[in-house]
Design an enzyme around this catalytic site. Structure first.
Site, PDB file in Angstrom:
ATOM      1  N   TYR A   1     -16.729 -33.129  67.482  1.00 24.74           N
ATOM      2  CA  TYR A   1     -15.420 -33.864  66.608  1.00 24.74           C
ATOM      3  C   TYR A   1     -15.811 -34.632  65.530  1.00 24.74           C
ATOM      4  O   TYR A   1     -16.812 -35.105  65.570  1.00 24.74           O
ATOM      5  CB  TYR A   1     -14.374 -33.955  67.768  1.00 24.74           C
ATOM      6  CG  TYR A   1     -14.731 -35.298  68.733  1.00 24.74           C
ATOM      7  CD1 TYR A   1     -15.707 -36.217  68.596  1.00 24.74           C
ATOM      8  CD2 TYR A   1     -13.975 -35.393  69.871  1.00 24.74           C
ATOM      9  CE1 TYR A   1     -15.918 -37.305  69.329  1.00 24.74           C
ATOM     10  CE2 TYR A   1     -14.027 -36.790  70.646  1.00 24.74           C
ATOM     11  CZ  TYR A   1     -15.188 -37.401  70.358  1.00 24.74           C
ATOM     12  OH  TYR A   1     -15.267 -38.502  71.393  1.00 24.74           O
ATOM     13  N   GLU A   2     -14.749 -35.206  64.900  1.00 24.12           N
ATOM     14  CA  GLU A   2     -15.006 -35.933  63.581  1.00 24.12           C
ATOM     15  C   GLU A   2     -16.265 -35.279  62.809  1.00 24.12           C
ATOM     16  O   GLU A   2     -16.893 -35.982  61.940  1.00 24.12           O
ATOM     17  CB  GLU A   2     -15.383 -37.111  64.009  1.00 24.12           C
ATOM     18  CG  GLU A   2     -14.381 -37.941  64.711  1.00 24.12           C
ATOM     19  CD  GLU A   2     -13.088 -38.348  64.099  1.00 24.12           C
ATOM     20  OE1 GLU A   2     -12.898 -38.000  62.934  1.00 24.12           O
ATOM     21  OE2 GLU A   2     -12.044 -38.437  64.966  1.00 24.12           O
ATOM     22  N   GLY A   3     -16.212 -33.893  62.881  1.00 28.95           N
ATOM     23  CA  GLY A   3     -17.327 -33.274  61.876  1.00 28.95           C
ATOM     24  C   GLY A   3     -18.476 -32.920  62.735  1.00 28.95           C
ATOM     25  O   GLY A   3     -19.093 -33.770  63.160  1.00 28.95           O
TER      26      GLY A   3
END
Lengths: 604, 604
Positions: free
Chosen positions: A446-448
């Site tokens: 998550y968040e890239g």
């Protein structure tokens, strides 16, 4: 096993890696001395050890549930959140003008590590509120900031990021949610968002959703995305939550870990809002400039990426503490050197020591790296000299993908070793070691994802400045290696040698990236994650080298021998067992692309 | 996602790594030609793809349950097991004299991979029965073999291994269960055993527990352990299960994975058996020689260790198939080289290709290594020449800790990458990728942790023969590197170079182990797992090098270009991305002990 915040380690990293004791004359740091930091951390430790940590297992075993759009969070979470908010912990890093405490990121980051070690799933709620506040600080009008930041910073309301849609994960160009302008200047939002962390819950009185959507006629792709602020309850003239907005939770995900964090599917504009809204569509207001939503969201994402890196350190610390306690307690087998007559605690077995040292060195390396980035962030905002500020900003931006990418990748190793140290007991859920592994597994996604961090490192952080920041890191490693080589003692010599080798590998990698990325992107990006990991080991190694020097100096001065011996040991272990991974990573990057790309995509 | 058995890959490994086509004149291999193998594998694939694989997720979501000592297995398992038994799959490798089919281990191992890929939790039941049969073959009297092996080999009854007790995990010297001799020559067993895989269930009519326990007055430690055979139901004169024995399931564990496999706590001698038993204590008979139980159990454990290594390959294959299918299907983002105008399937992104190639090369490397060991096992039992048999036996024994240790460690990486390829969807349980990660996590722990495999590699497999087998592996690597270097083409050259470097690292490691292990055990055992991993990469690399040569030759002969190009690609990838890890591992072993051991155990 109860969690104890590693206060000494955090104070050490704040000094050595973030330079918290070297900020005389910085604006906004008048009260940010070591004594204040110590006092804040002690209070933070007390609260999280006592209130938040005991709910970690509860949340895992009793995930949030949803019924008819209403989410009930795990038992105890709502009361704990109330205490969190009342204690003022949400406002730690946020401006005093909006009700926060305005403390440096260095200190905020240390507190964030403690909160996340205590309970990763719980901590995600404040993490997202921080992101919403950051986005409002950058993109909000003064009126919007005045209206929305104080309740967020007070923890009365919480924030979310609404990016992902079923067809649009890493690729936000595919976002389809739409926002229709209304006569009153506001918008009505329609669409479906997935994977919304803490997207619906019962712990606070309102939720502020930041939503990426398109207005009619907007360009295709990411340049047609705008950012909207859509509250769960519209705010009345009295500033209190009023009418229920047309955004509802359709379901919660059944996840591998972070069970205590409700991950929602949100429906905007299904017509389930208060009839007094006068029609369907979730009512929202534009945040920032039309069609520049992604840019504004990136502010939030960058703050969140740094914070997720800290989550990696935090869950690693918790896994290490649990493994270490078990290994000291569990008696099994006679030591291989015959040093004890009978069965001994696991810590006497060399491979258990190796595993615990690996956990320790990776955790400390991650903490040191994250602290170095926090120090750069603080300097970028508060250093009295403009040149130093802009240099620090560039350094911070270079380090963010390493903090996010490297700290979360090594958290996989640390939490997996945590299971291994427990042997068969590690596989039993009640032991708790497996939860850390399950919780940690989201962090590289998550968040890239790590690959997206690696693209950022190569594209925005290495190519764009012609390798300036990368070379600065290499130069720092070289300088440190020289300093270390001049010191007596085997630890310094060992670190000097490995740091030099890692620096040489990194420089070769940087040269390759600079020379090839534009002309032949595939071979470079085939090695992007090895490059990120290589850079992460080097950057963390540089910070561990600083720690080694500080520990040796403290030992020479007769300060706290046990603690500084341990610091020396983990720095040396980092050099001998972790920096030694670097040449192999360089091989993958420099000479491994052909085999990555040998098979046609269709044949994979 | 449905599972497809990789028949071509298995046939390739059976030929190239196990030499199934080079066994003319071997006893018992009259029917073991490639055509037979192909036919058996096709049938095995059909059965497992159709019947067993669809129950994998069912078992995960509906674990076995226990109520009042009775275990209900996951829905569908009992019926599937009935079909498994009726199909004759349990007897595949077992002697025809006892109702088995007497097929080579090479073929049995391939079938075991397929079964385990289909459903790891289900496959554990037959795996344990295999172990019980092996122990009976070695330690049982002819009467015991005649009584117990046929129903086990027919799958009518199943087997278990009862070693672990709460205080005795890896350290079996601490086992306390006791066996009291009875007037009729039998024994009554009392005690508590934990972590008993498939220790109680409803899929077969009887369970044959093999139990380590002590008779009164036995020596302390492992030399006082005897092995007992304790059936769930005593067998009547008609050979049918009769009186319920005094062994009961007290509870099942709540585990991270393999939910479909009931992991039991068993109580022996709680007085819950049939009143007609005439008193408490589970009735059992001695298997093998008194006080040599551990030795007999080791036979079972060695078979099981090999089989667990194959489980590592199997779960890796399943994770790879799932990731690959998703990556070909999921459209996300434009390729970095601009080769497509819009968003493309994930397989077009270089880092996804790198991840899939890593999964592929590690899976194929594990399969090749396991097949090489199976080939050695078959040669040890069936080669016409005595010298070849004993050399093959030594080779097999050297390879077992590598198959168990290395294949299961790399399975952690492959299954974790499987989650990563899926991005956020990988974290959602319903996707299925997370199950493989959870299932795989036990493999480095049960049947001896990786550290225990490493101790075996160093102690029994390297020191005991003065490094003879280790040097033989190094010599083989050197010879292959020479052959490869003489061939044209970049893949062979690349493999030759990396194989040589790995061989040099391994030889340095072996020399260090031989020189130091007895005088200074701690520094050697501080690097035991790095040494095992190093040896595993080299041994798998040797087998991948054989595959490379075979693939090049097949391509030159115009055979099945797509398949052999893929084999060439994964072998080269193995060289450039995985063998390149070896020098760093050697650093840990040769020059890393001081930092492992720097901190006193109490300070960890």
């Amino acid at each position: 096993m109860s969690y104890r915040a590693p206060l000494k380690d955090l104070m050490f990293a704040m000094r050595v890696n973030a330079g918290l004791d070297r900020r005389a004359g910085w604006s906004g740091h008048e009260d940010a001395d070591l004594d204040t930091a110590q006092a804040v951390l002690e209070e933070c430790a007390r609260f999280n050890e006592g209130v938040i940590a005991p709910l970690n297992w509860t949340g895992d075993q009793h995930p949030a549930r949803v019924e008819a759009g209403r989410v009930s969070t795990s038992p105890g979470f709502a009361e704990a959140y109330r205490q969190f908010a009342e204690g003022g912990w949400q406002g730690l890093q946020h401006p005093q003008a909006h009700g926060g405490q305005g403390l440096p990121k260095t200190l905020g980051s240390a507190c964030s590590e403690i909160l996340n070690s205590a309970n990763l799933a719980f901590a995600l709620c404040p993490l997202l509120s921080d992101g919403a506040i950051e986005a409002l600080m950058v993109a909000g009008t003064p009126a919007q900031q005045a209206a929305w930041i104080p309740p967020l910073a007070a923890g009365r309301w919480t924030g979310t990021m609404n990016l992902t849609e079923p067809q649009a994960g890493s690729d936000l160009s595919l976002v389809r949610s739409r926002a229709e302008p209304q006569a009153d200047g506001r918008y009505r939002l329609f669409g479906s968002k997935i994977f919304i962390t803490w997207g619906e819950h019962d712990v606070a009185e309102n939720i502020v959703h930041l939503v990426l959507a398109r207005v009619p006629g907007a360009p295709e792709g990411v340049k047609g995305l705008s950012l909207f602020l859509v509250p769960k309850f519209l705010v009345g003239p009295d500033g209190r939550p009023g009418l229920r907005n047309d955004v509802y939770c359709a379901s919660l995900e059944h996840k591998l870990g972070i069970h205590g964090s409700p991950t929602a599917v949100l429906q905007f504009g299904d017509g389930r809002g208060d009839p007094a809204l006068g029609g369907t569509g979730a009512v929202g207001e534009l945040l920032g400039t039309l069609n520049r939503g992604l840019e504004h969201m990136f502010v939030m994402m960058n703050a969140a990426r740094y914070a997720v890196g800290v989550q990696g350190v935090a869950v690693a610390e918790r896994a290490l503490q649990r493994a270490s306690a078990y290994a000291r307690d569990r008696v099994q087998s006679r030591p291989v050197d015959g040093s004890l007559p009978g069965a001994a605690p696991l810590v006497h077995h060399p491979d258990v020591r190796r595993m615990l040292m690996t956990q320790r060195a990776l955790t400390e390396g991650g903490r040191a790296l994250a602290m170095a980035a926090a120090g750069a962030f603080d300097a970028a905002h508060h250093h009295p000299e403009a040149a130093a500020r802009s240099a620090a900003q560039a350094r911070y931006e270079f380090l963010v993908p390493l903090v996010k990418g490297w700290c979360t990748e090594v958290a996989q190793e640390v939490t997996s070793l945590g299971v291994q140290v427990h042997g068969g007991m590690g596989y039993i859920e009640e032991t708790g070691a497996a939860q850390h592994l399950r919780d940690a597994r989201i962090l590289t996604i998550y968040e890239g994802t790590t690959a997206i961090q690696a693209n950022d490192l190569i594209g925005r952080k290495t190519l764009r400045d012609g390798g300036a920041q990368a070379r600065a890191l290499a130069a720092e490693a070289a300088a440190l290696a020289e300093t270390l080589a001049a010191r007596p003692g085997p630890a310094a010599a060992s670190m000097a040698r490995r740091l030099r080798a890692a620096q040489a590998s990194f420089e070769a990698g940087v040269a390759f990236v600079l020379a090839e990325a534009r002309a032949r992107p595939n071979p470079v990006f085939a090695g992007s994650v090895p490059f990120l990991m290589l850079a992460g080991y080097l950057a963390a190694g540089v910070e561990m080298a600083r720690g080694l020097i500080a520990a040796e100096d403290a030992l020479a001065a007769g300060e706290d021998a046990d603690f500084h011996q341990a610091k020396l040991a983990s720095a040396r272990f980092f050099a001998e067992h972790l920096l030694t991974r670097v040449p192999g990573l360089a091989d993958c990057l420099l000479d491994g692309a052909d085999s990555v790309l040998a098979l046609a995509p269709e044949a994979l």
